[in-house]
Design a protein around this motif. Structure first.
Motif, PDB file in Angstrom:
ATOM      1  N   ALA A 143     -37.278 -82.917 -28.231  1.00 43.00           N
ATOM      2  CA  ALA A 143     -36.129 -84.027 -28.592  1.00 43.00           C
ATOM      3  C   ALA A 143     -34.843 -83.529 -29.115  1.00 43.00           C
ATOM      4  O   ALA A 143     -34.889 -82.075 -29.246  1.00 43.00           O
ATOM      5  CB  ALA A 143     -36.868 -84.921 -29.576  1.00 43.00           C
ATOM      6  N   GLY A 144     -33.961 -84.406 -29.472  1.00 40.73           N
ATOM      7  CA  GLY A 144     -32.738 -84.052 -29.959  1.00 40.73           C
ATOM      8  C   GLY A 144     -31.617 -84.079 -29.193  1.00 40.73           C
ATOM      9  O   GLY A 144     -30.309 -84.158 -29.517  1.00 40.73           O
ATOM     10  N   GLU A 145     -31.867 -84.156 -27.988  1.00 41.82           N
ATOM     11  CA  GLU A 145     -30.955 -84.221 -26.591  1.00 41.82           C
ATOM     12  C   GLU A 145     -31.704 -84.237 -25.529  1.00 41.82           C
ATOM     13  O   GLU A 145     -32.773 -84.174 -25.750  1.00 41.82           O
ATOM     14  CB  GLU A 145     -30.239 -83.159 -26.595  1.00 41.82           C
TER      15      GLU A 145
ATOM     16  N   VAL B 187     -28.651 -81.225 -46.644  1.00 40.29           N
ATOM     17  CA  VAL B 187     -27.516 -80.974 -46.102  1.00 40.29           C
ATOM     18  C   VAL B 187     -27.567 -79.713 -45.520  1.00 40.29           C
ATOM     19  O   VAL B 187     -27.963 -78.650 -46.052  1.00 40.29           O
ATOM     20  CB  VAL B 187     -25.961 -80.879 -47.087  1.00 40.29           C
ATOM     21  N   PHE B 188     -27.360 -79.858 -44.167  1.00 39.80           N
ATOM     22  CA  PHE B 188     -27.677 -78.677 -43.143  1.00 39.80           C
ATOM     23  C   PHE B 188     -26.971 -77.525 -43.569  1.00 39.80           C
ATOM     24  O   PHE B 188     -25.500 -77.650 -43.784  1.00 39.80           O
ATOM     25  CB  PHE B 188     -27.541 -79.059 -41.662  1.00 39.80           C
ATOM     26  N   GLY B 189     -27.437 -76.377 -43.524  1.00 43.07           N
ATOM     27  CA  GLY B 189     -26.433 -74.877 -44.050  1.00 43.07           C
ATOM     28  C   GLY B 189     -25.476 -74.558 -43.147  1.00 43.07           C
ATOM     29  O   GLY B 189     -24.448 -73.938 -43.456  1.00 43.07           O
ATOM     30  N   GLY B 190     -25.565 -75.030 -41.932  1.00 47.31           N
ATOM     31  CA  GLY B 190     -24.322 -75.015 -41.157  1.00 47.31           C
ATOM     32  C   GLY B 190     -22.953 -75.733 -41.167  1.00 47.31           C
ATOM     33  O   GLY B 190     -22.152 -75.381 -40.472  1.00 47.31           O
TER      34      GLY B 190
ATOM     35  N   THR C   7     -32.209 -77.063 -26.242  1.00 46.59           N
ATOM     36  CA  THR C   7     -31.099 -76.007 -26.015  1.00 46.59           C
ATOM     37  C   THR C   7     -32.090 -74.880 -26.417  1.00 46.59           C
ATOM     38  O   THR C   7     -31.728 -73.844 -25.926  1.00 46.59           O
ATOM     39  CB  THR C   7     -30.384 -76.100 -27.204  1.00 46.59           C
ATOM     40  N   ALA C   8     -33.068 -74.860 -27.395  1.00 44.64           N
ATOM     41  CA  ALA C   8     -33.947 -73.436 -27.658  1.00 44.64           C
ATOM     42  C   ALA C   8     -34.426 -72.988 -26.167  1.00 44.64           C
ATOM     43  O   ALA C   8     -34.207 -71.790 -26.136  1.00 44.64           O
ATOM     44  CB  ALA C   8     -34.923 -73.872 -28.754  1.00 44.64           C
ATOM     45  N   PHE C   9     -34.964 -74.031 -25.563  1.00 43.80           N
ATOM     46  CA  PHE C   9     -35.765 -73.299 -24.082  1.00 43.80           C
ATOM     47  C   PHE C   9     -34.532 -72.867 -23.169  1.00 43.80           C
ATOM     48  O   PHE C   9     -34.857 -72.027 -22.478  1.00 43.80           O
ATOM     49  CB  PHE C   9     -36.480 -74.692 -23.627  1.00 43.80           C
TER      50      PHE C   9
ATOM     51  N   GLY D 157     -28.999 -61.671 -38.529  1.00 51.36           N
ATOM     52  CA  GLY D 157     -28.662 -60.596 -39.494  1.00 51.36           C
ATOM     53  C   GLY D 157     -27.368 -60.780 -40.582  1.00 51.36           C
ATOM     54  O   GLY D 157     -27.090 -59.812 -41.208  1.00 51.36           O
ATOM     55  N   LYS D 158     -26.583 -61.916 -40.381  1.00 51.38           N
ATOM     56  CA  LYS D 158     -25.365 -61.903 -40.974  1.00 51.38           C
ATOM     57  C   LYS D 158     -26.042 -62.734 -42.436  1.00 51.38           C
ATOM     58  O   LYS D 158     -26.452 -63.978 -42.242  1.00 51.38           O
ATOM     59  CB  LYS D 158     -24.317 -62.954 -40.367  1.00 51.38           C
ATOM     60  N   VAL D 159     -25.687 -62.243 -43.538  1.00 49.75           N
ATOM     61  CA  VAL D 159     -25.971 -62.780 -44.881  1.00 49.75           C
ATOM     62  C   VAL D 159     -24.700 -63.730 -45.060  1.00 49.75           C
ATOM     63  O   VAL D 159     -23.605 -63.359 -45.185  1.00 49.75           O
ATOM     64  CB  VAL D 159     -26.146 -61.802 -45.812  1.00 49.75           C
TER      65      VAL D 159
ATOM     66  N   ALA E 127     -20.172 -76.980 -34.884  1.00 46.13           N
ATOM     67  CA  ALA E 127     -19.204 -77.863 -34.103  1.00 46.13           C
ATOM     68  C   ALA E 127     -18.905 -77.095 -32.680  1.00 46.13           C
ATOM     69  O   ALA E 127     -18.649 -77.813 -31.882  1.00 46.13           O
ATOM     70  CB  ALA E 127     -17.832 -78.377 -34.631  1.00 46.13           C
ATOM     71  N   CYS E 128     -19.079 -75.750 -32.792  1.00 40.94           N
ATOM     72  CA  CYS E 128     -18.810 -75.009 -31.496  1.00 40.94           C
ATOM     73  C   CYS E 128     -17.489 -75.623 -30.881  1.00 40.94           C
ATOM     74  O   CYS E 128     -17.130 -75.479 -29.738  1.00 40.94           O
ATOM     75  CB  CYS E 128     -19.880 -75.286 -30.694  1.00 40.94           C
ATOM     76  N   PHE E 129     -16.688 -75.718 -31.709  1.00 38.91           N
ATOM     77  CA  PHE E 129     -15.142 -76.032 -31.264  1.00 38.91           C
ATOM     78  C   PHE E 129     -14.332 -74.776 -30.770  1.00 38.91           C
ATOM     79  O   PHE E 129     -13.807 -74.180 -31.882  1.00 38.91           O
ATOM     80  CB  PHE E 129     -14.503 -77.055 -32.323  1.00 38.91           C
TER      81      PHE E 129
HETATM   82  C1  1VU Z   1     -34.520 -86.471 -32.682  1.00 40.04           C
HETATM   83  C2  1VU Z   1     -33.706 -86.657 -33.837  1.00 40.04           C
HETATM   84  C3  1VU Z   1     -32.726 -85.478 -33.801  1.00 40.04           C
HETATM   85  O1  1VU Z   1     -31.899 -85.312 -32.930  1.00 40.04           O
HETATM   86  S1  1VU Z   1     -32.501 -84.441 -35.286  1.00 40.04           S
HETATM   87  C4  1VU Z   1     -31.768 -82.986 -34.605  1.00 40.04           C
HETATM   88  C5  1VU Z   1     -32.567 -82.047 -33.957  1.00 40.04           C
HETATM   89  N1  1VU Z   1     -31.788 -80.973 -33.549  1.00 40.04           N
HETATM   90  C6  1VU Z   1     -32.258 -79.807 -33.861  1.00 40.04           C
HETATM   91  O2  1VU Z   1     -33.382 -79.471 -34.063  1.00 40.04           O
HETATM   92  C7  1VU Z   1     -31.180 -78.384 -33.604  1.00 40.04           C
HETATM   93  C8  1VU Z   1     -31.765 -77.741 -32.380  1.00 40.04           C
HETATM   94  N2  1VU Z   1     -30.760 -76.437 -32.444  1.00 40.04           N
HETATM   95  C9  1VU Z   1     -31.089 -75.231 -32.884  1.00 40.04           C
HETATM   96  O3  1VU Z   1     -32.078 -75.143 -33.234  1.00 40.04           O
HETATM   97  C10 1VU Z   1     -30.138 -74.200 -32.733  1.00 40.04           C
HETATM   98  O4  1VU Z   1     -28.896 -74.672 -32.003  1.00 40.04           O
HETATM   99  C11 1VU Z   1     -30.632 -73.308 -31.744  1.00 40.04           C
HETATM  100  C12 1VU Z   1     -30.850 -73.907 -30.330  1.00 40.04           C
HETATM  101  C13 1VU Z   1     -31.661 -72.482 -32.351  1.00 40.04           C
HETATM  102  C14 1VU Z   1     -29.408 -72.241 -31.233  1.00 40.04           C
HETATM  103  O5  1VU Z   1     -28.788 -71.557 -32.513  1.00 40.04           O
HETATM  104  P1  1VU Z   1     -27.745 -70.802 -32.534  1.00 40.04           P
HETATM  105  O6  1VU Z   1     -27.436 -69.622 -31.665  1.00 40.04           O
HETATM  106  O7  1VU Z   1     -27.156 -70.517 -34.129  1.00 40.04           O
HETATM  107  O8  1VU Z   1     -26.534 -71.779 -32.057  1.00 40.04           O
HETATM  108  P2  1VU Z   1     -25.856 -73.065 -32.902  1.00 40.04           P
HETATM  109  O9  1VU Z   1     -24.961 -73.628 -31.819  1.00 40.04           O
HETATM  110  O10 1VU Z   1     -26.999 -74.092 -33.470  1.00 40.04           O
HETATM  111  O11 1VU Z   1     -24.798 -72.486 -34.024  1.00 40.04           O
HETATM  112  C15 1VU Z   1     -23.447 -72.325 -33.790  1.00 40.04           C
HETATM  113  C16 1VU Z   1     -22.786 -71.743 -35.108  1.00 40.04           C
HETATM  114  O12 1VU Z   1     -23.108 -72.122 -36.115  1.00 40.04           O
HETATM  115  C17 1VU Z   1     -24.010 -71.091 -36.747  1.00 40.04           C
HETATM  116  N3  1VU Z   1     -25.082 -71.754 -37.735  1.00 40.04           N
HETATM  117  C18 1VU Z   1     -26.171 -72.226 -37.066  1.00 40.04           C
HETATM  118  N4  1VU Z   1     -27.088 -72.584 -37.860  1.00 40.04           N
HETATM  119  C19 1VU Z   1     -26.544 -72.085 -39.241  1.00 40.04           C
HETATM  120  C20 1VU Z   1     -26.874 -72.287 -40.310  1.00 40.04           C
HETATM  121  N5  1VU Z   1     -28.040 -72.676 -40.860  1.00 40.04           N
HETATM  122  N6  1VU Z   1     -26.122 -71.736 -41.412  1.00 40.04           N
HETATM  123  C21 1VU Z   1     -25.002 -71.393 -41.131  1.00 40.04           C
HETATM  124  N7  1VU Z   1     -24.438 -71.233 -40.068  1.00 40.04           N
HETATM  125  C22 1VU Z   1     -25.115 -71.699 -38.857  1.00 40.04           C
HETATM  126  C23 1VU Z   1     -24.396 -70.103 -35.679  1.00 40.04           C
HETATM  127  O13 1VU Z   1     -24.547 -68.745 -36.373  1.00 40.04           O
HETATM  128  C24 1VU Z   1     -23.269 -70.158 -34.951  1.00 40.04           C
HETATM  129  O14 1VU Z   1     -22.111 -69.549 -35.390  1.00 40.04           O
HETATM  130  P3  1VU Z   1     -21.146 -68.585 -34.592  1.00 40.04           P
HETATM  131  O15 1VU Z   1     -20.095 -69.392 -33.948  1.00 40.04           O
HETATM  132  O16 1VU Z   1     -21.952 -67.735 -33.506  1.00 40.04           O
HETATM  133  O17 1VU Z   1     -20.686 -67.769 -35.652  1.00 40.04           O
END
Ligand code: 1VU
Length: 657
Positions: A384-386, A160-163, A355-357, A191-193, A590-592
């Motif tokens: 991939a992923g989107e 289960v994904f940590g988010g 999204t990462a790029f 940086g947030k634990v 969820a980014c809601f």
């Molecule tokens: C082809 C089959 C598939 O599609 S499988 C799915 C493939 N998808 C992926 O690999 C996901 C790609 N996306 C990412 O890696 C991230 O969204 C990237 C691009 C790195 C951006 O990360 P970030 O800046 O944290 O934005 P976010 O939209 O992911 O996060 C929104 C809020 O959620 C939080 N979050 C994220 N990951 C975690 C986690 N592991 N544990 C706890 N919290 C997490 C983030 O901190 C962020 O929180 P906040 O709203 O800023 O407070």
């Protein structure tokens, strides 16, 4: 051969066929011999004699099963086998964590030993073949150790994904009924634990099913308080025996991975062992052009299918080294992190989400940080992923000297459905296209009448049975949902839920979901589930959650709510409460973050909310007013509310004359 796609590639004169065309055609016309050949890539204990069969339960839809009488073990194939064959000292994992300010290299031999002892520990807790183990861990090597340990015992893991918030974890624990939960004491996000154990405790409290034990890997950044029924990872492992691999059938389940559907209850996508291993090994050569000993880097998370397939299993199956990165594309410490990792570990193929790029491009539009690094080891870049939006494709394409390969797949398929295939024959790319179907995937586009769509005509993207090895084998304990969600719409075809089209040259363009699933930063989320959470608020009479375009995350959800009669509260407070609810129930990913309080919602005369129309307006497009609308003035009201709150590009939306 009936498919338009095949007709395009099916030339009478075999001599004029490209290598890709020839391979693709063979995979579709002779799937058994094609996959029997690919199965030789895997060290089986008993090689399969039955290559393709059909599950009796699925007879109505003829869903394929692969390698049912073969015997193997994925932990053996990916670890022990390589140790026995001279790779014991090669790095299996390069762990790099700006989050924990730590790095670690783990050899194949070390990994095999860690896995075998953790499997011994799980076995001492009573875990045996077929038992489920839920894993809730961040991007640390121990997450991989736990997954491989389950595979070693023939147990079924569910990561289960940590988010995800405790409610989501609880839903998965309740459905999978694990014997043991394996967690880390914390995750570290920018940086947030984030302490994980209280979330696990809350989830177990909420779940009707109570696991027998919880194993906690204690991290330096935060140590968890352990209670009765909790075990410290290190202490358990110190006293655990070395567990040997348990042979499993090709069709035995390896894992359950939950994904969002159109309702609140996530679907437990089931994956087999043999078919998955064969498909992954094939993909590493055909799609990712990797050779044993080379370094593969996927920047995602073990909680997603991309992580399962291309961080955890595929690289090690074929004797490569995998990079496990606990960090972000930006801010850890800057937008040069991916370039740094590619240089430092001499990465040959790199894979991440668009999204990462987009995040990197936003922070470092001219990619100045790239100049600090030598990324000459990189030969291919995959996303991939989107959908890879054309501006991001062109940015990458101009920046890098390597092919930028957009490929398309899903949690359900486990590996790519469509891609450019440098390991077979690279072809020119087209911005916005995932290129061609991968051998084994008979992809078709059907129109509403279930007929083949013409080139350039959009329709439902489906896969004709038999699906190739590696794809889902069912929905955990919900055969009915498996059929209704995937098999019922077009009998004989798997419904991907994505819409798209083939162009005149047979390039596949995926345009987005045809249901209420949205994609936020590469995370698949259900607006239906968010509506259930929002609608449960005591002040809400009715609501709609829609996904609107976002330049950075691809899509973002927004809520539109009608309060109950007599609501005299403050709208801003209601909005804050609803945002908090979704974060608490689903999680931060969820980014809601936006809710509009409105008096009415546009509906058809039969009472259906016109969500597509709302999306069109929020995205700033021209919109027609459907003749079926009950009250056209409701639309003007919602449009005005969107403009006032600067929702998306609503200010640019104009009604068609
Ligand atoms: C082809 C089959 C598939 O599609 S499988 C799915 C493939 N998808 C992926 O690999 C996901 C790609 N996306 C990412 O890696 C991230 O969204 C990237 C691009 C790195 C951006 O990360 P970030 O800046 O944290 O934005 P976010 O939209 O992911 O996060 C929104 C809020 O959620 C939080 N979050 C994220 N990951 C975690 C986690 N592991 N544990 C706890 N919290 C997490 C983030 O901190 C962020 O929180 P906040 O709203 O800023 O407070």
């Amino acid at each position: 051969m009936s498919t338009i796609f095949l007709k395009r590639y099916y030339k009478k004169d075999r001599d004029t066929m490209s290598h890709y065309q020839h391979t693709f055609q063979r995979s579709i016309e002779h799937p058994e011999s094609f996959w029997a050949e690919q199965a030789k890539r895997i060290p089986w204990y008993t090689p399969p004699k039955t290559i393709l069969s059909y599950d009796e339960q699925s007879a109505g839809t003829a869903h394929a099963r692969w390698f049912s009488d073969g015997e193997m073990n994925l932990s053996y194939a990916a670890l022990d086998y390589h140790v026995e064959n001279g790779r014991g000292d090669q790095a299996a994992i390069f762990w790099d964590s700006p989050a924990a300010k730590a790095k670690q290299t783990i050899s194949y031999r070390e990994m095999r030993d860690k896995v075998a002892h953790f499997a011994g520990a799980l076995a001492q807790l009573g875990v045996t073949k077929g038992d489920r183990v839920v894993i809730y861990m961040p991007m640390i090597p121990e997450a991989m150790v736990a997954m491989y340990a389950c595979a070693r015992l023939g147990a079924i893991h569910s990561v289960v994904f940590g988010g995800f918030a405790p409610h989501e974890l609880a839903a998965r624990i309740e459905d999978a009924e694990p014997k043991v939960v394996v967690a880390a004491s914390c995750g570290i996000e920018l940086g947030k634990v984030l302490p994980y154990k209280p979330m696990v405790d809350q989830a177990v409290e909420l779940s009707a099913h109570k696991p027998d034990a919880c194993v906690v890997y204690q991290r330096e950044a935060h140590r968890a308080e352990l209670e009765e029924g909790d075990y410290d990872w290190e202490e358990l492992v110190a006293n655990a025996p070395f567990a040997e691999c348990v042979p499993v059938k090709g069709t035995d389940p390896l894992y359950i991975l939950y994904t969002s559907g159109t309702t609140g209850k996530p679907k437990g996508v089931m994956r087999d062992t043999g078919g998955y291993a064969v498909a992954l090994a094939y993909s590493m050569q055909a799609i990712y052009a990797m050779e044993p000993g080379e370094v593969f880097f996927t920047a995602s998370d073990v909680g997603w299918v991309v992580g399962h397939s291309y961080i955890v299993y595929a690289p090690l199956l074929v004797g490569c080294t995998t990079v496990v990165y606990e960090g972000k594309p930006v801010k850890t410490p800057d937008a040069g992190s991916f370039w740094r990792l590619i240089e430092e570990y001499r990465v040959k193929s790199f894979f991440t989400a668009p999204t990462a790029f987009r995040a990197i491009k936003k922070e470092d539009p001219d990619a100045k940080l790239l100049q600090n690094y030598d990324i000459s080891s990189l030969k291919h870049l995959y996303v991939a992923g989107e959908r890879l939006d054309p501006p991001t494709f062109h940015w990458l394409d101009d920046l890098l000297d390597v092919p930028v390969i957009d490929h398309w797949w899903q949690t359900e398929t486990g590996w790519p459905i469509a891609a450019n295939l440098p390991g077979i024959e690279p072809v020119p790319t087209k911005a916005g296209s995932a290129t061609f179907p991968v051998p084994g995937f008979n992809v078709q586009v059907l129109n509403r009448d279930g007929e083949q769509a013409k080139p350039m005509e959009q329709g439902s993207v489906v896969i004709k049975q038999p699906m190739p090895p590696g794809c889902l084998t069912g929905v955990w304990r919900d055969e009915k949902r498996f059929h209704s969600a995937y098999m019922a719409a077009f009998p004989g075809y798997y419904l991907t839920g994505d819409g798209g089209y083939f162009d005149e040259q047979g390039y596949l363009f995926i345009m987005g979901r045809t249901d209420d699933v949205i994609n936020v930063a590469g995370h698949r989320l259900s607006t239906g589930e968010m509506e259930e959470v929002v609608g449960a608020h005591p002040a809400v009479a009715e609501c709609a959650v829609i996904g609107i375009h976002d330049d950075l995350k691809g899509q973002l959800p927004i809520g539109l709510v009608i309060p109950k009669d007599g609501f005299d509260g403050d709208e801003a407070t209601l909005e804050a409460e609803l945002i908090a609810r979704v974060r608490e129930h689903i999680g931060p990913i969820a980014c809601f973050k936006q809710v509009l309080v409105v008096d009415r919602l546009p509906k058809t005369r039969s009472g259906k909310i016109l969500r597509k129309l709302l999306r069109t307006i929020a995205d700033g497009k021209e919109f027609g007013i459907p003749s079926t609308i009950d009250d056209p003035t409701s639309l003007a009201d919602v449009h005005a509310a969107m403009r006032e709150r600067s929702v998306g590009a609503a200010d640019k939306a104009t009604p068609l004359d």
